[in-house]
Structures are given as structure tokens and as C-alpha cells.
Design a protein around this motif. Structure first.
Motif, PDB file in Angstrom:
ATOM      1  N   HIS A 318      39.330 103.706  22.901  1.00  5.56           N
ATOM      2  CA  HIS A 318      40.408 104.182  23.767  1.00  5.56           C
ATOM      3  C   HIS A 318      41.045 103.026  24.539  1.00  5.56           C
ATOM      4  O   HIS A 318      42.282 102.892  24.578  1.00  5.56           O
ATOM      5  CB  HIS A 318      39.853 105.224  24.738  1.00  5.56           C
ATOM      6  CG  HIS A 318      40.788 105.579  25.852  1.00  5.56           C
ATOM      7  ND1 HIS A 318      41.932 106.309  25.655  1.00  5.56           N
ATOM      8  CD2 HIS A 318      40.759 105.256  27.183  1.00  5.56           C
ATOM      9  CE1 HIS A 318      42.569 106.453  26.815  1.00  5.56           C
ATOM     10  NE2 HIS A 318      41.873 105.824  27.753  1.00  5.56           N
ATOM     11  N   GLU A 322      44.903 101.588  24.276  1.00  2.00           N
ATOM     12  CA  GLU A 322      45.795 101.624  25.426  1.00  2.00           C
ATOM     13  C   GLU A 322      46.276 100.227  25.807  1.00  2.00           C
ATOM     14  O   GLU A 322      47.447 100.037  26.178  1.00  2.00           O
ATOM     15  CB  GLU A 322      45.090 102.293  26.610  1.00  2.00           C
ATOM     16  CG  GLU A 322      44.840 103.784  26.408  1.00  2.00           C
ATOM     17  CD  GLU A 322      46.130 104.567  26.214  1.00  2.00           C
ATOM     18  OE1 GLU A 322      46.991 104.544  27.117  1.00  2.00           O
ATOM     19  OE2 GLU A 322      46.301 105.170  25.138  1.00  2.00           O
ATOM     20  N   LYS A 325      49.056  99.304  23.402  1.00  2.00           N
ATOM     21  CA  LYS A 325      50.334  99.946  23.715  1.00  2.00           C
ATOM     22  C   LYS A 325      51.089  99.176  24.795  1.00  2.00           C
ATOM     23  O   LYS A 325      52.306  98.968  24.698  1.00  2.00           O
ATOM     24  CB  LYS A 325      50.098 101.379  24.191  1.00  2.00           C
ATOM     25  CG  LYS A 325      49.579 102.342  23.149  1.00  2.00           C
ATOM     26  CD  LYS A 325      49.448 103.708  23.811  1.00  2.00           C
ATOM     27  CE  LYS A 325      48.586 104.648  23.031  1.00  2.00           C
ATOM     28  NZ  LYS A 325      48.405 105.942  23.734  1.00  2.00           N
ATOM     29  N   SER A 361      42.958 108.959  29.836  1.00  2.00           N
ATOM     30  CA  SER A 361      43.702 109.742  28.853  1.00  2.00           C
ATOM     31  C   SER A 361      44.741 108.862  28.170  1.00  2.00           C
ATOM     32  O   SER A 361      45.164 107.839  28.715  1.00  2.00           O
ATOM     33  CB  SER A 361      44.401 110.931  29.529  1.00  2.00           C
ATOM     34  OG  SER A 361      43.454 111.806  30.109  1.00  2.00           O
ATOM     35  N   ALA A 362      45.153 109.302  27.000  1.00  2.00           N
ATOM     36  CA  ALA A 362      46.148 108.541  26.241  1.00  2.00           C
ATOM     37  C   ALA A 362      47.511 108.625  26.909  1.00  2.00           C
ATOM     38  O   ALA A 362      47.964 109.707  27.296  1.00  2.00           O
ATOM     39  CB  ALA A 362      46.233 109.084  24.819  1.00  2.00           C
ATOM     40  N   THR A 520      47.050 101.711  16.691  1.00  2.00           N
ATOM     41  CA  THR A 520      48.005 102.622  17.311  1.00  2.00           C
ATOM     42  C   THR A 520      49.350 102.548  16.597  1.00  2.00           C
ATOM     43  O   THR A 520      49.759 101.487  16.112  1.00  2.00           O
ATOM     44  CB  THR A 520      48.205 102.294  18.800  1.00  2.00           C
ATOM     45  OG1 THR A 520      49.179 103.191  19.358  1.00  2.00           O
ATOM     46  CG2 THR A 520      48.680 100.870  19.005  1.00  2.00           C
ATOM     47  N   GLY A 535      51.648 108.596  21.247  1.00  2.00           N
ATOM     48  CA  GLY A 535      50.220 108.909  21.166  1.00  2.00           C
ATOM     49  C   GLY A 535      49.603 108.697  19.804  1.00  2.00           C
ATOM     50  O   GLY A 535      48.423 109.003  19.607  1.00  2.00           O
ATOM     51  N   LEU A 551      38.668 110.856  20.881  1.00  2.00           N
ATOM     52  CA  LEU A 551      40.008 110.315  21.085  1.00  2.00           C
ATOM     53  C   LEU A 551      41.039 111.436  21.164  1.00  2.00           C
ATOM     54  O   LEU A 551      41.960 111.399  22.003  1.00  2.00           O
ATOM     55  CB  LEU A 551      40.363 109.356  19.948  1.00  2.00           C
ATOM     56  CG  LEU A 551      39.620 108.021  19.900  1.00  2.00           C
ATOM     57  CD1 LEU A 551      40.045 107.217  18.684  1.00  2.00           C
ATOM     58  CD2 LEU A 551      39.839 107.209  21.172  1.00  2.00           C
ATOM     59  N   ARG A 554      41.133 113.012  24.454  1.00  2.00           N
ATOM     60  CA  ARG A 554      41.819 112.187  25.454  1.00  2.00           C
ATOM     61  C   ARG A 554      43.338 112.215  25.286  1.00  2.00           C
ATOM     62  O   ARG A 554      44.063 111.589  26.065  1.00  2.00           O
ATOM     63  CB  ARG A 554      41.342 110.744  25.351  1.00  2.00           C
ATOM     64  CG  ARG A 554      39.897 110.510  25.775  1.00  2.00           C
ATOM     65  CD  ARG A 554      39.500 109.070  25.471  1.00  2.00           C
ATOM     66  NE  ARG A 554      38.112 108.773  25.793  1.00  2.00           N
ATOM     67  CZ  ARG A 554      37.692 108.202  26.929  1.00  2.00           C
ATOM     68  NH1 ARG A 554      38.580 107.870  27.860  1.00  2.00           N
ATOM     69  NH2 ARG A 554      36.423 107.963  27.134  1.00  2.00           N
ATOM     70  N   HIS A 556      45.006 111.382  22.264  1.00  2.00           N
ATOM     71  CA  HIS A 556      45.491 110.606  21.121  1.00  2.00           C
ATOM     72  C   HIS A 556      45.753 111.544  19.944  1.00  2.00           C
ATOM     73  O   HIS A 556      44.980 112.484  19.697  1.00  2.00           O
ATOM     74  CB  HIS A 556      44.456 109.559  20.712  1.00  2.00           C
ATOM     75  CG  HIS A 556      44.178 108.532  21.760  1.00  2.00           C
ATOM     76  ND1 HIS A 556      45.009 107.468  21.992  1.00  2.00           N
ATOM     77  CD2 HIS A 556      43.149 108.414  22.653  1.00  2.00           C
ATOM     78  CE1 HIS A 556      44.510 106.722  22.960  1.00  2.00           C
ATOM     79  NE2 HIS A 556      43.383 107.270  23.390  1.00  2.00           N
TER      80      HIS A 556
END
Length: 596
Positions: A318, A322, A325, A361-362, A520, A535, A551, A554, A556
Motif C-alpha cells: 500500500h 501511494e 502516485k 486508504s488509497a 499502480t 485507484g 488492498l 483500502r 485500491h
């Protein structure tokens, strides 16, 4: 929690020895590079020979009409250098011209998207300055394969099958080369490209003419071949590209590249961007590539506990996703062939602020930062693709299905020379084949924007912000590892997993390459039609249901392409005790390492 231990099983051993090592995305290129080492060539001779073989062995993934980015560390040198083979936009490639053609994006296929080809000149420059062999020796392998034939790999056969209607209906010169019997060839068929063999022979002949005229030394002979590429070869390529032909928007356009554009470009060397991670120095190309984004991710992750850097654990996966991103949002807001303030973007304080944005969280947004208080400006984003003829880069799509990749080659020799290089572009499906040359032009300009004022906006003479991003790792000032991967926007994402698993988890290189991968897709796609997936995550099944379900819990949005679908990393290196090693990706049964 502890870092997930290295699995007991790997697809192959990590090769070790003391003589020399090569690894690439195709066995013929690896074998060629190793053959050069065995005959006394150095790592740079070997890499150049292997790279020209990649034009023949992986024509759906790279070609002489494309580009390359390399990182080199010459034995005895004080520092590594970037080998810059990314050509800029032609003089007539402007936003106004594209808009006048009715376009809001640079097409993903067709010669209107061609940057000035940079790969061939870069490889010849490297051979001149750091190699030891004569040009005819280095090119003999590729000339032999092109003239006598090379078995077509399954990926190339699948690519030709996918675009066979386009070839028949709109690109007859491509159909003549790749479908001479009128149908797409099957994998394993012996494919010849005598026109490209003639091109390489012309380069060799240009050098021999200089030799016969009495010029001493290798450098004038290789420079003569470079001039032939930029003049004689350029005339045929540019004249053919000027003919109107089908592009990926489904309409007819003519290319704008000219022979003068070819003549104005010189490959060169640049200082790299240098970051640090867990005591090692990480070497990347500048912000005209996506390379510094990897340094941003590593900077965000470095202070975390080891288990939070483990892609095989939910919490680690995770945070890795993130951080990527955030780094790629900064890439899209700030990177380009312009004055990029990397000191601000890579400063510890800035990265600490970026790391603080990673929650449990995503994130479903693209969140570029504001280094130095400057407001970011993002291009217009699309969340759905538009169907049309042609494709963008041949890589892994947003559902995780493989459309192809690009190429990569790494070599290390017993003298201490090391290279990591990623050639790409000029894929056989990029634009119509120039019949007398046996190759087509690339489409790297699709990475530029037709919105003025962005760092990566299209402008004549400006390099597109490329995805090509090899990596070198230095330890105590000495070259420790060279690695890279095909994969467009995924290139550094997949390399990151290998770096984390080797430098933090203690995995052997082959185990790190074999280990299950994820990436991602919640970033702006660098290739036409320039979409993004809020996401979005693509994860191999071998990561396990618990991790993938975690995931998803969360936020994703995870696609599962299969157990062995992601990652194309190859690598070579030198241990602290001087032992050399090599490892290569087993996925697709095409990449191999060799050495002793």
C-alpha cells in the motif's frame, strides 16, 4: 513484522563469475554481448553489438528509428554519465501544426509523432568514445541476423497479427516486410530484413571509405558512419515519412520530419541525477526522462521500517503504491525538457511533506505538490480510452494484459566498465515501414502535450519527456548494480521492487526479479490516448488473496492478470569482493543472462 524472506525457489540461479556478464530482454542480444566479451571486447563494445541485434530480434519493441537512454560507468572514471539518445521534436512539429491537423493529442501511431531518431547515433557515439572494436566487427552480428534470418519471437508474431488489417488496408510497405505471404507470420518463422542489413552495410562502408582515404584511428571511421546515418539514411526516411498515411486517430496525415532535422541532432553525454537510499547512490537520467521520480519514491520510503518497504506485505504494498502516485503526479506536473527544480522536488523536507500525505486508504486523486510554493499545473486528464486504429507504446495495459514491452540490456566486464541501457521506439507498428530501409520511424512525440505552457508541451527542438529510465547503483563510489526494464510508466515501478528486495530485503538478484510484482495505473499514461485509472493497481496472483483483498479493502481497484505477468527487469552487478553477477526476467521466456 519482518521483511518477507526470500523464497526457496527461483526460476534460475543468479549467475556469478569474474570474467564478464550480460543480461537483456532477448537471448540473442545477451548471447551476442557475451560473444563480444569472449573475443576481447569491453562492456561497451558488447552493449552496442547486442543493441543492434535487438533491432532484429525484437522489432516490435524497438528499432533504429527509435531512441535510447543509457547510464555508463567507465573503468577509472570519477563518476557515471548519461548516454543521451533521445531526439527532440522536428523543426515543424509544433502545437499549431498539430491543432491545424485537427488533433488534440499527438497520435500514438504514424510518422507525425516521430521525434528525431536518437538511438543509432547514441550507440555509435558510445562505440567511438568508450569501445575498442571496429564498426564492422560490432555490426556483423546484426547484419548476419538481418540478412540470413532470425526466428520471429511469439510477441512479434502476436503484434503483427494484431495490426495485420492496418498493414493490409493502409500500410502496404509494412505488410510487404512483415506479411510477405499475405498473412501474419507464426512464431518461430525465420524472418529476414535485407533492407536493414543494407543500411548497416552502408554505415560500415562509410567508415571504410574514410579508412581507405587515409584517415587514422577508429573515431573518424565511426564519425563517418554517423554522418551517413544523418544524411543518406535520413533522406530516405524523411522523404517517405512526408507521404500522407493512416495515424492512430483514424485519419490521414503527413509527417513533418526532414533530413535537416536528422542532421541537426547529435547524441551526447550528460551529468546524471544522483539520489541516495540506505547508504547507496542511485543514478538516474534527468527530468527530461521519468528517472528522478524513482528517486522521489525512494526518498519518501527510506525512513520507514523495513516491513513497510516489503511489496509482499499489504502494508508495504500500500505505501509503495501511494508513494508512487505522489511521485508520478509530480512527474506529470513538473518534468520535461526544461529548467526543472529537482533540488526542491527531491529535498528531504519536501519529500517528508509528500510522505505525510500517505494515509491508510488509497487516494483516488492525482495530487501534485507545490515545491517552493509554486502552484502545479496539470494537463487535462482523461479517464476513458477512445478506440481508434493503432496503439500507443506496446506495454502492459491498464487491465494488466501484455501488449509487448520495450527492450533493455546490461553489461559488466572484468575491467570495471558497466552499462545499463533502455532502447525503445521505432516499433514495427509505429508507422509505415520505409521500404528501402527496412524500418519505420518512432512515435515518441506522443508523450508531449498540445496544451501550451506545460513542462512537457510539444515544441520544436525540445525533447519529449521519455519513459526510458535505466538505473545504476553505486556503493562506496564504485558501480555496484546496473538494472532496467521495459514497460513504459511501469519501468521504474518494477525496478523499485527489485531495489527494495535486494537492498532492504537481502534477496539475491534473481529472486528479486522473480518475486511477484505489482504496479499502480493511477498515473497519467505517458502514451496515447493519455488516460489514467483512479485507484488502479495491477497485481500478480502470486502476491496472494489476502494481500490483494487487503488492498481492495483500502480502496485500491486491483486487476489480476495472472501469476507471472508483470515485470521485465534484467540486471548485472559487481559484489564487494569483485565477483560479477547477472540475472534476467523469466516472464515471457525471452529475457536471459549469460556470463562466467
Amino acid at each position: 513484522m519482518a521483511y518477507t524472506p526470500e523464497p526457496a525457489f527461483t526460476t534460475r540461479p543468479t549467475l556469478t563469475g569474474t570474467f564478464g556478464m550480460a543480461a537483456s530482454t532477448h537471448w540473442s542480444a545477451t548471447a551476442t554481448a557475451q560473444a563480444v566479451l569472449e573475443r576481447g571486447g569491453n562492456a561497451f563494445d558488447a552493449a552496442v553489438a547486442g543493441a543492434f541485434v535487438l533491432h532484429v530480434a525484437e522489432p516490435h519493441l524497438n528499432g533504429p528509428g527509435g531512441d535510447m537512454v543509457g547510464l555508463i560507468h567507465a573503468a577509472g572514471a570519477d563518476a557515471p554519465r548519461v548516454l543521451m539518445g533521445q531526439g527532440p521534436a522536428p523543426a515543424r512539429a509544433s502545437i499549431d501544426h498539430m491543432r491545424g491537423e485537427g488533433l488534440d493529442l499527438v497520435p500514438g501511431a504514424g510518422a507525425l509523432a516521430a521525434a528525431i531518431p536518437g538511438a543509432v547515433d547514441a550507440w555509435l557515439l558510445l562505440l567511438r568514445d568508450h569501445g575498442t572494436w571496429e564498426l564492422d566487427e560490432v555490426l556483423s552480428y546484426a547484419i548476419g541476423y538481418a540478412r540470413e534470418g532470425h526466428p520471429l519471437v511469439a510477441g512479434a508474431a502476436a503484434t503483427i497479427t494484431r495490426v495485420q488489417d492496418l498493414f493490409r488496408d493502409a500500410w502496404p510497405t509494412s505488410a510487404a516486410l512483415w506479411m510477405p505471404a499475405g498473412v501474419a507470420p507464426v512464431a518461430g518463422r525465420l524472418v529476414r530484413n535485407p533492407a536493414y542489413a543494407d543500411v548497416l552495410d552502408a554505415l560500415v562502408h562509410a567508415g571504410r571509405t574514410v579508412r581507405d582515404a587515409g584517415s587514422a584511428g577508429r573515431a573518424p571511421r565511426i564519425d563517418a558512419a554517423r554522418r551517413e546515418w544523418k544524411t543518406g539514411i535520413a533522406q530516405a526516411a524523411s522523404a517517405f515519412a512526408a507521404r500522407a498515411h493512416r495515424h492512430s486517430d483514424g485519419r490521414e496525415h503527413a509527417g513533418v520530419i526532414t533530413a535537416d532535422d536528422f542532421a541537426t541532432f547529435d547524441a551526447g553525454y550528460e551529468a546524471p541525477v544522483v539520489g541516495s537510499f540506505r547508504g547507496d547512490r542511485i543514478i538516474k537520467a534527468g527530468a527530461w526522462s521519468q528517472g528522478p521520480a524513482l528517486l522521489s519514491v525512494l526518498g519518501m520510503l527510506e525512513p520507514l521500517e523495513d516491513d513497510l518497504l516489503d511489496p509482499s506485505q499489504e502494508a508495504g504494498a500500500h505505501r509503495i503504491l501511494e508513494a508512487q502516485k505522489l511521485a508520478y503526479a509530480d512527474r506529470d506536473a513538473w518534468f520535461g525538457d526544461t529548467d526543472v527544480d529537482l533540488d526542491a522536488l527531491l529535498s528531504p523536507d519536501y519529500l517528508e511533506g509528500r510522505r505525510s500525505l500517505i494515509g491508510e486508504s488509497a487516494s483516488l486523486e492525482i495530487r501534485p505538490g507545490a515545491p517552493g510554493g509554486r502552484a502545479p499545473r496539470m494537463p487535462s486528464l482523461r479517464t476513458t480510452a477512445r478506440g481508434a486504429a493503432g496503439t500507443g507504446e506496446p506495454t502492459v495495459d491498464r487491465t494488466g494484459h501484455t501488449r509487448g514491452d520495450t527492450c533493455h540490456i546490461d553489461v559488466v566486464d572484468r575491467w570495471g566498465n558497466m552499462i545499463s541501457a533502455t532502447p525503445s521506439g521505432g516499433w514495427l507498428q509505429s508507422s509505415p515501414t520505409v521500404p528501402e530501409l527496412g524500418f519505420c520511424l518512432g512515435t515518441r512525440l506522443q508523450m508531449t502535450w498540445l496544451e501550451p505552457g506545460l513542462p512537457a508541451s510539444l515544441a520544436p527542438g525540445k525533447r519529449p519527456r521519455t519513459t526510458l529510465t535505466p538505473t545504476l547503483v553505486l556503493r562506496d563510489g564504485r558501480p555496484h548494480m546496473a538494472l532496467g526494464s521495459p514497460g513504459g510508466d511501469q519501468q521504474d515501478q518494477w525496478q523499485l521492487l527489485v531495489l527494495l528486495r535486494t537492498l532492504v530485503g537481502g534477496y539475491t538478484p534473481q529472486a528479486a526479479i522473480d518475486a511477484p510484482a505489482l504496479h499502480t495505473t493511477a498515473v497519467t499514461d505517458s502514451f496515447w490516448p493519455r488516460t489514467w485509472s483512479p485507484g488502479g493497481v495491477v497485481a500478480e496472483d502470486r502476491l496472494g488473496d489476502d494481500l490483494i483483498d487487503g488492498l481492495r479493502a483500502r480502496g485500491h481497484r486491483v486487476a489480476r492478470p495472472g501469476a507471472w505477468a508483470l515485470g521485465r527487469v534484467s540486471a548485472v552487478g559487481r559484489r564487494d569482493d569483485g565477483v560479477l553477477w547477472a540475472a534476467a526476467n523469466a516472464r515471457g521466456m525471452q529475457g536471459y543472462a549469460a556470463g562466467r
